[in-house]
Write a protein that holds these residues in place. Structure first.
Motif, PDB file in Angstrom:
ATOM      1  N   LEU A  21       0.634  -1.280   0.013  1.00 27.82           N
ATOM      2  CA  LEU A  21      -0.071  -0.129  -0.185  1.00 27.82           C
ATOM      3  C   LEU A  21       0.684   1.185   0.156  1.00 27.82           C
ATOM      4  CD1 LEU A  21      -3.006   0.583   0.045  1.00 27.82           C
ATOM      5  CD2 LEU A  21      -2.921   0.810   2.726  1.00 27.82           C
ATOM      6  N   VAL A  22       0.526   2.150  -0.917  1.00 28.69           N
ATOM      7  CA  VAL A  22       1.499   3.427  -0.990  1.00 28.69           C
ATOM      8  C   VAL A  22       0.422   4.693  -0.860  1.00 28.69           C
ATOM      9  CG1 VAL A  22       2.666   4.770  -2.767  1.00 28.69           C
ATOM     10  CG2 VAL A  22       2.822   2.337  -2.686  1.00 28.69           C
ATOM     11  N   LYS A  23       0.741   5.574  -0.050  1.00 28.36           N
ATOM     12  CA  LYS A  23       0.047   6.829   0.248  1.00 28.36           C
ATOM     13  C   LYS A  23       0.443   7.970  -0.813  1.00 28.36           C
ATOM     14  CE  LYS A  23      -1.144   9.862   3.958  1.00 28.36           C
ATOM     15  NZ  LYS A  23      -0.830  10.428   5.325  1.00 28.36           N
ATOM     16  N   LEU A  24      -0.624   8.514  -1.400  1.00 31.43           N
ATOM     17  CA  LEU A  24      -0.194   9.523  -2.483  1.00 31.43           C
ATOM     18  C   LEU A  24      -0.371  10.863  -1.559  1.00 31.43           C
ATOM     19  CD1 LEU A  24      -2.093   7.890  -5.319  1.00 31.43           C
ATOM     20  CD2 LEU A  24       0.069   7.469  -4.652  1.00 31.43           C
TER      21      LEU A  24
ATOM     22  N   ASP B 223       8.449  20.574  -9.413  1.00 28.42           N
ATOM     23  CA  ASP B 223       7.154  20.426 -10.031  1.00 28.42           C
ATOM     24  C   ASP B 223       5.935  20.504  -9.081  1.00 28.42           C
ATOM     25  OD1 ASP B 223       5.104  19.085 -11.652  1.00 28.42           O
ATOM     26  OD2 ASP B 223       6.022  17.083 -11.435  1.00 28.42           O
ATOM     27  N   ALA B 224       5.126  21.679  -9.847  1.00 29.86           N
ATOM     28  CA  ALA B 224       4.152  22.176  -9.010  1.00 29.86           C
ATOM     29  C   ALA B 224       3.079  21.006  -9.072  1.00 29.86           C
ATOM     30  CB  ALA B 224       3.536  23.458  -9.640  1.00 29.86           C
ATOM     31  N   GLU B 225       3.002  19.766  -9.677  1.00 34.36           N
ATOM     32  CA  GLU B 225       2.013  18.959  -9.773  1.00 34.36           C
ATOM     33  C   GLU B 225       2.579  17.576  -9.220  1.00 34.36           C
ATOM     34  OE1 GLU B 225       1.423  18.577 -13.769  1.00 34.36           O
ATOM     35  OE2 GLU B 225      -0.448  19.918 -13.964  1.00 34.36           O
ATOM     36  N   ALA B 226       3.624  17.672  -8.221  1.00 33.71           N
ATOM     37  CA  ALA B 226       4.322  16.653  -7.696  1.00 33.71           C
ATOM     38  C   ALA B 226       3.288  15.992  -6.671  1.00 33.71           C
ATOM     39  CB  ALA B 226       5.534  17.138  -6.863  1.00 33.71           C
ATOM     40  N   ILE B 227       3.539  14.570  -6.901  1.00 31.84           N
ATOM     41  CA  ILE B 227       2.519  13.722  -5.877  1.00 31.84           C
ATOM     42  C   ILE B 227       3.855  12.724  -5.320  1.00 31.84           C
ATOM     43  CG2 ILE B 227       0.951  11.889  -5.364  1.00 31.84           C
ATOM     44  CD1 ILE B 227      -0.489  13.173  -7.881  1.00 31.84           C
TER      45      ILE B 227
ATOM     46  N   TYR C 182       8.242   9.315  -6.326  1.00 30.71           N
ATOM     47  CA  TYR C 182       7.137  10.358  -6.829  1.00 30.71           C
ATOM     48  C   TYR C 182       6.503   9.546  -8.098  1.00 30.71           C
ATOM     49  CZ  TYR C 182       9.128  14.150  -4.122  1.00 30.71           C
ATOM     50  OH  TYR C 182       9.593  14.976  -3.086  1.00 30.71           O
ATOM     51  N   LEU C 183       5.187  10.051  -8.253  1.00 34.28           N
ATOM     52  CA  LEU C 183       4.435   9.875  -9.457  1.00 34.28           C
ATOM     53  C   LEU C 183       5.211  10.373 -10.697  1.00 34.28           C
ATOM     54  CD1 LEU C 183       2.068   8.456  -7.410  1.00 34.28           C
ATOM     55  CD2 LEU C 183       0.659   9.704  -9.028  1.00 34.28           C
ATOM     56  N   ALA C 184       5.424   9.602 -11.636  1.00 34.97           N
ATOM     57  CA  ALA C 184       6.099  10.038 -13.013  1.00 34.97           C
ATOM     58  C   ALA C 184       5.185  11.186 -13.551  1.00 34.97           C
ATOM     59  CB  ALA C 184       6.063   8.874 -13.780  1.00 34.97           C
ATOM     60  N   ASN C 185       5.660  12.149 -14.078  1.00 38.01           N
ATOM     61  CA  ASN C 185       4.969  13.379 -14.767  1.00 38.01           C
ATOM     62  C   ASN C 185       5.394  13.873 -16.065  1.00 38.01           C
ATOM     63  OD1 ASN C 185       2.562  14.882 -14.413  1.00 38.01           O
ATOM     64  ND2 ASN C 185       3.643  16.561 -13.368  1.00 38.01           N
TER      65      ASN C 185
ATOM     66  N   CYS D 184      -0.554   4.041 -18.215  1.00 42.74           N
ATOM     67  CA  CYS D 184      -0.521   4.862 -16.848  1.00 42.74           C
ATOM     68  C   CYS D 184      -0.920   6.473 -16.812  1.00 42.74           C
ATOM     69  CB  CYS D 184       0.872   4.727 -16.080  1.00 42.74           C
ATOM     70  SG  CYS D 184       1.208   2.880 -15.525  1.00 42.74           S
ATOM     71  N   MET D 185      -1.335   6.765 -15.945  1.00 42.68           N
ATOM     72  CA  MET D 185      -1.559   8.262 -15.803  1.00 42.68           C
ATOM     73  C   MET D 185      -0.404   8.926 -15.081  1.00 42.68           C
ATOM     74  SD  MET D 185      -5.888   8.076 -14.690  1.00 42.68           S
ATOM     75  CE  MET D 185      -5.756   9.949 -15.135  1.00 42.68           C
ATOM     76  N   SER D 186      -0.310  10.381 -15.815  1.00 43.73           N
ATOM     77  CA  SER D 186       0.899  11.247 -15.203  1.00 43.73           C
ATOM     78  C   SER D 186       0.340  11.886 -13.791  1.00 43.73           C
ATOM     79  CB  SER D 186       1.016  12.301 -16.036  1.00 43.73           C
ATOM     80  OG  SER D 186       0.113  13.055 -16.266  1.00 43.73           O
ATOM     81  N   ALA D 187       1.312  12.387 -12.895  1.00 45.40           N
ATOM     82  CA  ALA D 187       0.757  12.986 -11.804  1.00 45.40           C
ATOM     83  C   ALA D 187      -0.099  14.153 -12.094  1.00 45.40           C
ATOM     84  CB  ALA D 187       1.964  13.469 -11.261  1.00 45.40           C
ATOM     85  N   GLY D 188       0.085  14.943 -13.356  1.00 42.73           N
ATOM     86  CA  GLY D 188      -0.593  15.825 -13.413  1.00 42.73           C
ATOM     87  C   GLY D 188      -2.292  15.685 -14.029  1.00 42.73           C
ATOM     88  N   ARG D 189      -2.339  14.357 -14.472  1.00 44.60           N
ATOM     89  CA  ARG D 189      -3.967  14.041 -14.822  1.00 44.60           C
ATOM     90  C   ARG D 189      -4.521  13.389 -13.400  1.00 44.60           C
ATOM     91  NH1 ARG D 189      -4.466   9.875 -19.127  1.00 44.60           N
ATOM     92  NH2 ARG D 189      -6.626  10.607 -18.809  1.00 44.60           N
ATOM     93  N   VAL D 190      -3.806  12.883 -12.768  1.00 47.24           N
ATOM     94  CA  VAL D 190      -4.114  12.011 -11.253  1.00 47.24           C
ATOM     95  C   VAL D 190      -4.337  13.376 -10.147  1.00 47.24           C
ATOM     96  CG1 VAL D 190      -3.526  10.869  -9.549  1.00 47.24           C
ATOM     97  CG2 VAL D 190      -3.068  10.092 -11.665  1.00 47.24           C
ATOM     98  N   LEU D 191      -3.558  14.623 -10.266  1.00 45.52           N
ATOM     99  CA  LEU D 191      -3.788  15.468  -9.170  1.00 45.52           C
ATOM    100  C   LEU D 191      -5.003  15.855  -8.984  1.00 45.52           C
ATOM    101  CD1 LEU D 191      -1.658  17.149  -7.797  1.00 45.52           C
ATOM    102  CD2 LEU D 191      -2.069  19.029  -9.398  1.00 45.52           C
TER     103      LEU D 191
END
Length: 130
Positions: free
Chosen positions: A22-25, A34-38, A50-53, A62-69
């Motif tokens: 389990l990973v917490k985002l 990166d302002a969209e960093a997760i 980090y999530l790739a972006n 897969c979805m990028s960090a920007g799409r998931v944000l």
């Protein structure tokens, strides 16, 4: 929704990344790179990557960090499904999967989440891409 976890070599390497882990985002809006960093955190290890972006680091499908944000609340969760030396693929928990984790007293969610009841399940259900 599937995501790519990267940059874990500089933290702990791939050691903490186990299948079904389990990973917490955690959103990092003040991240200077990166302002969209997760960020991704795990029990016992803290921040593991980090999530790739970028198009060069996000694994196809897969979805990028920007799409998931905007689709998740801060502090939402994913489960690791695949691990390589350079990346991991995780699946963001659906609201039903999240509830099952909360009901499981052995789940790491109880150590990673201050208040599981505070997560906006309706927002995730509405935004969840099937």
């Amino acid at each position: 929704m599937y995501i790519t976890i990267i940059a874990f070599n500089k933290f702990h390497g791939s050691k903490p990344l186990v299948l079904e882990g389990l990973v917490k985002l955690v959103k990092e809006p003040d991240n200077k790179y990166d302002a969209e960093a997760i960020a991704c955190e795990m029990r016992y290890f803290g921040k593991i990557g980090y999530l790739a972006n970028s198009t060069q680091t996000v694994i196809k499908g897969c979805m990028s960090a920007g799409r998931v944000l905007d689709k998740i609340d801060d502090g939402y969760f994913a489960k690791i499904k695949f691990v390589t030396d350079h990346a991991a693929i995780a699946k963001i928990l659906t609201p039903d999967e999240f509830i099952k984790e909360i009901e499981n007293q052995e789940s790491d969610i109880h150590y990673l989440c201050e208040d599981p009841s505070g997560v906006d399940l309706e927002k995730i259900e509405k935004n969840f891409i099937k």
